[in-house]
Design a protein around this motif. Structure first.
Motif, mmCIF file in Angstrom:
data_model
loop_
_atom_site.group_PDB
_atom_site.id
_atom_site.type_symbol
_atom_site.label_atom_id
_atom_site.label_comp_id
_atom_site.label_asym_id
_atom_site.label_seq_id
_atom_site.Cartn_x
_atom_site.Cartn_y
_atom_site.Cartn_z
ATOM 1 N N PHE A 1 0.965 -1.264 -0.109
ATOM 2 C CA PHE A 1 -0.027 0.017 -0.038
ATOM 3 C C PHE A 1 0.900 1.302 -0.191
ATOM 4 O O PHE A 1 1.937 1.274 0.582
ATOM 5 C CB PHE A 1 -0.931 0.096 1.376
ATOM 6 C CG PHE A 1 -1.766 -1.242 1.429
ATOM 7 C CD1 PHE A 1 -2.890 -1.237 0.523
ATOM 8 C CD2 PHE A 1 -1.442 -2.135 2.076
ATOM 9 C CE1 PHE A 1 -3.738 -2.400 0.413
ATOM 10 C CE2 PHE A 1 -2.335 -3.390 2.293
ATOM 11 C CZ PHE A 1 -3.491 -3.299 1.478
ATOM 12 N N THR A 2 0.408 2.337 -0.689
ATOM 13 C CA THR A 2 1.065 3.485 -0.485
ATOM 14 C C THR A 2 0.399 4.484 0.276
ATOM 15 O O THR A 2 -0.957 4.297 0.778
ATOM 16 C CB THR A 2 0.964 4.002 -2.056
ATOM 17 O OG1 THR A 2 -0.482 4.385 -2.256
ATOM 18 C CG2 THR A 2 1.482 3.208 -3.070
ATOM 19 N N GLU A 3 0.872 5.806 0.440
ATOM 20 C CA GLU A 3 0.330 6.791 1.241
ATOM 21 C C GLU A 3 -0.752 7.220 0.773
ATOM 22 O O GLU A 3 -1.874 7.579 1.542
ATOM 23 C CB GLU A 3 1.296 7.631 1.503
ATOM 24 C CG GLU A 3 0.706 9.082 2.409
ATOM 25 C CD GLU A 3 0.755 8.756 3.632
ATOM 26 O OE1 GLU A 3 -0.265 9.171 4.391
ATOM 27 O OE2 GLU A 3 1.444 7.681 4.329
ATOM 28 N N ASP B 1 -3.016 5.102 -1.071
ATOM 29 C CA ASP B 1 -4.127 4.279 -0.359
ATOM 30 C C ASP B 1 -4.590 4.579 0.989
ATOM 31 O O ASP B 1 -5.761 4.579 1.111
ATOM 32 C CB ASP B 1 -3.198 3.042 -0.508
ATOM 33 C CG ASP B 1 -2.763 2.444 -2.079
ATOM 34 O OD1 ASP B 1 -3.551 2.693 -2.970
ATOM 35 O OD2 ASP B 1 -1.955 1.834 -2.311
ATOM 36 N N ILE B 2 -3.631 4.889 1.543
ATOM 37 C CA ILE B 2 -4.180 5.266 3.058
ATOM 38 C C ILE B 2 -5.025 6.260 3.158
ATOM 39 O O ILE B 2 -6.195 6.559 3.816
ATOM 40 C CB ILE B 2 -3.072 5.562 4.134
ATOM 41 C CG1 ILE B 2 -2.169 4.372 4.120
ATOM 42 C CG2 ILE B 2 -3.391 5.947 5.332
ATOM 43 C CD1 ILE B 2 -0.787 4.435 4.892
ATOM 44 N N GLN B 3 -4.756 7.590 2.251
ATOM 45 C CA GLN B 3 -5.737 8.726 2.511
ATOM 46 C C GLN B 3 -6.919 8.436 1.854
ATOM 47 O O GLN B 3 -8.141 8.740 2.343
ATOM 48 C CB GLN B 3 -5.023 9.836 1.807
ATOM 49 C CG GLN B 3 -3.581 10.253 2.470
ATOM 50 C CD GLN B 3 -3.923 10.678 3.660
ATOM 51 O OE1 GLN B 3 -4.878 11.253 4.183
ATOM 52 N NE2 GLN B 3 -2.888 10.068 4.713
ATOM 53 N N VAL B 4 -6.888 7.674 0.720
ATOM 54 C CA VAL B 4 -8.301 7.306 0.086
ATOM 55 C C VAL B 4 -9.163 6.545 0.948
ATOM 56 O O VAL B 4 -10.223 6.862 0.948
ATOM 57 C CB VAL B 4 -8.197 6.691 -1.478
ATOM 58 C CG1 VAL B 4 -9.399 6.069 -1.900
ATOM 59 C CG2 VAL B 4 -7.326 7.579 -2.339
ATOM 60 N N PHE B 5 -8.554 5.663 1.611
ATOM 61 C CA PHE B 5 -9.262 4.619 2.377
ATOM 62 C C PHE B 5 -9.736 5.693 3.634
ATOM 63 O O PHE B 5 -11.201 5.059 3.903
ATOM 64 C CB PHE B 5 -8.358 3.746 2.887
ATOM 65 C CG PHE B 5 -8.991 2.530 3.843
ATOM 66 C CD1 PHE B 5 -9.284 1.256 3.353
ATOM 67 C CD2 PHE B 5 -9.323 2.786 5.270
ATOM 68 C CE1 PHE B 5 -10.132 0.279 4.060
ATOM 69 C CE2 PHE B 5 -9.995 1.806 6.124
ATOM 70 C CZ PHE B 5 -10.233 0.654 5.313
ATOM 71 N N LEU B 6 -9.030 6.349 4.288
ATOM 72 C CA LEU B 6 -9.439 7.047 5.203
ATOM 73 C C LEU B 6 -10.771 7.934 4.843
ATOM 74 O O LEU B 6 -11.506 8.198 5.676
ATOM 75 C CB LEU B 6 -8.343 8.191 5.723
ATOM 76 C CG LEU B 6 -7.605 7.523 6.832
ATOM 77 C CD1 LEU B 6 -6.400 8.561 7.178
ATOM 78 C CD2 LEU B 6 -8.360 7.308 8.219
ATOM 79 N N GLN B 7 -10.704 8.696 3.673
ATOM 80 C CA GLN B 7 -11.712 9.209 3.166
ATOM 81 C C GLN B 7 -12.937 8.395 3.195
ATOM 82 O O GLN B 7 -14.239 8.999 3.592
ATOM 83 C CB GLN B 7 -11.465 10.015 1.749
ATOM 84 C CG GLN B 7 -10.384 10.942 2.002
ATOM 85 C CD GLN B 7 -9.893 11.614 0.629
ATOM 86 O OE1 GLN B 7 -10.293 11.078 -0.441
ATOM 87 N NE2 GLN B 7 -8.865 12.253 0.512
ATOM 88 N N ARG B 8 -12.906 7.422 2.397
ATOM 89 C CA ARG B 8 -13.988 6.607 2.540
ATOM 90 C C ARG B 8 -14.752 5.731 3.735
ATOM 91 O O ARG B 8 -15.700 5.771 4.033
ATOM 92 C CB ARG B 8 -13.849 5.353 1.445
ATOM 93 C CG ARG B 8 -13.478 5.899 -0.259
ATOM 94 C CD ARG B 8 -13.344 4.782 -0.963
ATOM 95 N NE ARG B 8 -13.009 5.361 -2.380
ATOM 96 C CZ ARG B 8 -12.581 4.719 -3.294
ATOM 97 N NH1 ARG B 8 -12.786 3.269 -3.577
ATOM 98 N NH2 ARG B 8 -12.403 5.314 -4.604
ATOM 99 N N LEU C 1 -5.248 -2.048 7.054
ATOM 100 C CA LEU C 1 -5.340 -2.510 5.681
ATOM 101 C C LEU C 1 -5.966 -1.668 4.703
ATOM 102 O O LEU C 1 -7.244 -1.769 4.710
ATOM 103 C CB LEU C 1 -5.592 -3.979 5.679
ATOM 104 C CG LEU C 1 -5.154 -5.246 6.418
ATOM 105 C CD1 LEU C 1 -5.905 -6.418 6.461
ATOM 106 C CD2 LEU C 1 -3.693 -5.242 5.949
ATOM 107 N N PRO C 2 -5.300 -0.699 4.026
ATOM 108 C CA PRO C 2 -5.850 0.512 3.411
ATOM 109 C C PRO C 2 -6.442 -0.189 1.982
ATOM 110 O O PRO C 2 -5.861 0.562 1.039
ATOM 111 C CB PRO C 2 -4.890 1.569 3.450
ATOM 112 C CG PRO C 2 -3.819 0.971 3.568
ATOM 113 C CD PRO C 2 -3.948 -0.204 4.378
ATOM 114 N N MET C 3 -7.126 -1.230 2.001
ATOM 115 C CA MET C 3 -7.738 -1.457 0.691
ATOM 116 C C MET C 3 -8.780 -0.870 0.268
ATOM 117 O O MET C 3 -9.822 -1.019 1.200
ATOM 118 C CB MET C 3 -7.962 -3.099 0.758
ATOM 119 C CG MET C 3 -8.445 -3.876 -0.603
ATOM 120 S SD MET C 3 -7.056 -3.721 -1.626
ATOM 121 C CE MET C 3 -8.105 -3.701 -3.298
#
Length: 481
Positions: free
Chosen positions: A10-12, A14-21, A286-288
């Motif tokens: 995962f990339t940074e 990925d983490i930001q998008v996951f957090l937003q969702r 796990l920011p999938m």
């Protein structure tokens, strides 16, 4: 953690998008609670049980790929290690002869597992911690062939900044070992009970589950040994808590917020409090990223699945798509026999119903810190423990179960209108276990006391007794050769 993912890196971003969702879905979830959209179907039960695959020498057999292909059923899934599988049940309404029907279904399930294991040249076993497990078995060579487990290992070590996991348990003996991956988690196998409840009552069932966790773990204890060391009555508890030792933001793993824990408090008004805590206190593991459809709650569910409260609230869906609330009671080990597992479920369903519907809410009967202390001391000392309980400052656990809690469980099961013969039959198993003071842990310790610390001989005799189908309180100590 039941959701499969499509990458283990995962990339940074990925983490930001996951957090937003995740935040978007959590806001939507708040709206669901405010609008009371959850299913009113109640009560509904289910279970998951983790089991072991062992070879003819009683060592772990890394064969779950072959097992699952041969079984060819959605009721069986992989666990973290290749020598573990998970059995699942279709949800069932708690009514009438529900308990005996559940036993019949469980036994058919288990018999099929035994046949499949035999077909691929191994055996299947139900126990809390495999008695013959050694440190060498807990290597990444034995991790299951699913990306989510490889990703979990990578992300845990990343959040620990590469620091090894240190297992330290002080019980009857002491154990210290160092682990460079999360495979230690595979050492602990559980019977996880699911209970669906309507929204207005769900937090009462959650709080009641917290309250009764101590007697549940004392009466069901089945994991005294780890790496041939005699530790706690239910050694799974410290093993699992230290296996994924990462916590909240800003290094809170070293403070009060842990990813595997008894939790931080009762739910005062609704289960939404737990999901709010998930976002506020736990970084994404796990920011999938899945679909942007907030109604599926995929990011909420995945994030919640990486926070292992011993009593965990879940969001699920009825067959018609209506969202529902469930409690996952995770404290019980996989039991010595099928009927022991069902008796444990009966005791849980009866107690949780009694205390959830009590005129005094569970969270007002005992302070959370006392319930938490009860849990950990009962995991360590089992039926020999003394606990704080409503109306009693230092209650003997065995006396409490025999002279109060079995009656309470009976009242709870009767209020659910279960079959009277079923109630008597399964609670009599709990009563006999307490009277004989013979849990799975007690039986294992007595066997070792009589025959020596030979874990293979212990396991083979345990396995032989398990095949009889008899509840553990009736097992003898004759060596099976």
């Amino acid at each position: 953690m039941g959701q499969e993912i499509t990458t283990d890196h995962f990339t940074e971003q990925d983490i930001q998008v996951f957090l937003q969702r995740l935040q978007r879905e959590t806001s939507e979830l708040e709206t669901w609670f405010a609008d009371r959209v959850f299913s009113t179907r109640s009560p509904v039960a289910g279970y998951e049980m983790e089991a072991w695959l062992i070879d003819q020498n009683a060592d772990p057999s890394p064969s779950n790929d072959a097992f699952l292909k041969t079984a060819n059923s959605s009721l069986y899934t992989a666990e973290l290690a290749q020598f573990n599988i998970e059995l699942n049940a279709d949800p069932a309404s708690i009514q009438s002869n529900f308990l005996s029907e559940f036993e019949k279904d469980f036994q058919q399930n288990w018999n099929y597992c035994k046949k499949v294991a035999d077909d691929i040249g191994c055996r299947v076993l139900s126990t809390g911690i495999l008695q013959t497990l050694q440190n060498k078995h807990l290597s990444m060579a034995n991790v299951s062939n699913l990306l989510r487990y490889k990703a979990l290992n990578e992300q845990v070590l990343l959040q620990r900044q590469g620091r090894a996991l240190e297992l330290k348990i002080n019980g009857r003996q002491s154990l210290k070992s160092t682990h460079h991956n999360v495979m230690l988690e595979a050492a602990a196998t559980s019977l996880q009970i699911h209970l669906q409840a309507p929204q207005e009552l769900a937090h009462h069932y959650y709080n009641a589950s917290i309250l009764i966790s101590a007697p549940m773990i004392a009466i069901s204890a089945n994991s005294p040994f780890m790496f041939a060391k005699d530790l706690w009555d239910e050694t799974r508890i410290p093993v699992f808590e230290q296996a994924v030792d990462v916590g909240g933001y800003n290094g809170a793993a070293q403070g009060p917020i842990h990813r595997v824990s008894f939790g931080t408090d009762y739910a005062r008004h609704s289960l939404m409090e737990c999901f709010t805590e998930n976002v506020q206190h736990f970084p994404v593991l796990l920011p999938m990223c899945f679909t942007e459809d907030t109604s599926l709650m995929q990011h909420v569910s995945l994030h919640n699945g990486t926070i292992w409260r011993w009593n965990r609230p879940l969001i699920g869906y009825d067959t018609d798509g209506t969202p529902h609330l469930r409690i996952e009671h995770r404290v019980i080990p996989a039991g010595p026999s099928v009927v022991d597992n069902i008796a444990n479920m009966a005791f849980y369903f009866g107690l949780v119903q009694f205390y959830a519907m009590h005129e005094t809410p569970p969270n007002e009967q005992l302070h959370f810190s006392q319930a938490r202390d009860n849990f950990y001391t009962s995991a360590q000392h089992g039926l020999d423990n003394k606990v704080s309980w409503p109306g009693c400052d230092r209650c003997d656990m065995r006396h409490l179960i025999l002279h109060q809690l079995i009656d309470n469980a009976q009242a709870g099961l009767e209020s659910l209108k279960l079959d009277a013969d079923d109630i008597e039959y399964y609670l009599n198993i709990i009563q006999s276990r307490a009277e004989h003071k013979q849990t799975g842990s007690h039986w294992q310790r007595e066997f070792v006391k009589l025959h020596g610390n030979d874990m293979q001989r212990l396991l083979e005799t345990y396995y032989h007794n398990q095949q009889t189908g008899e509840p553990v309180h009736g097992w003898d100590f004759e060596i099976y050769r």
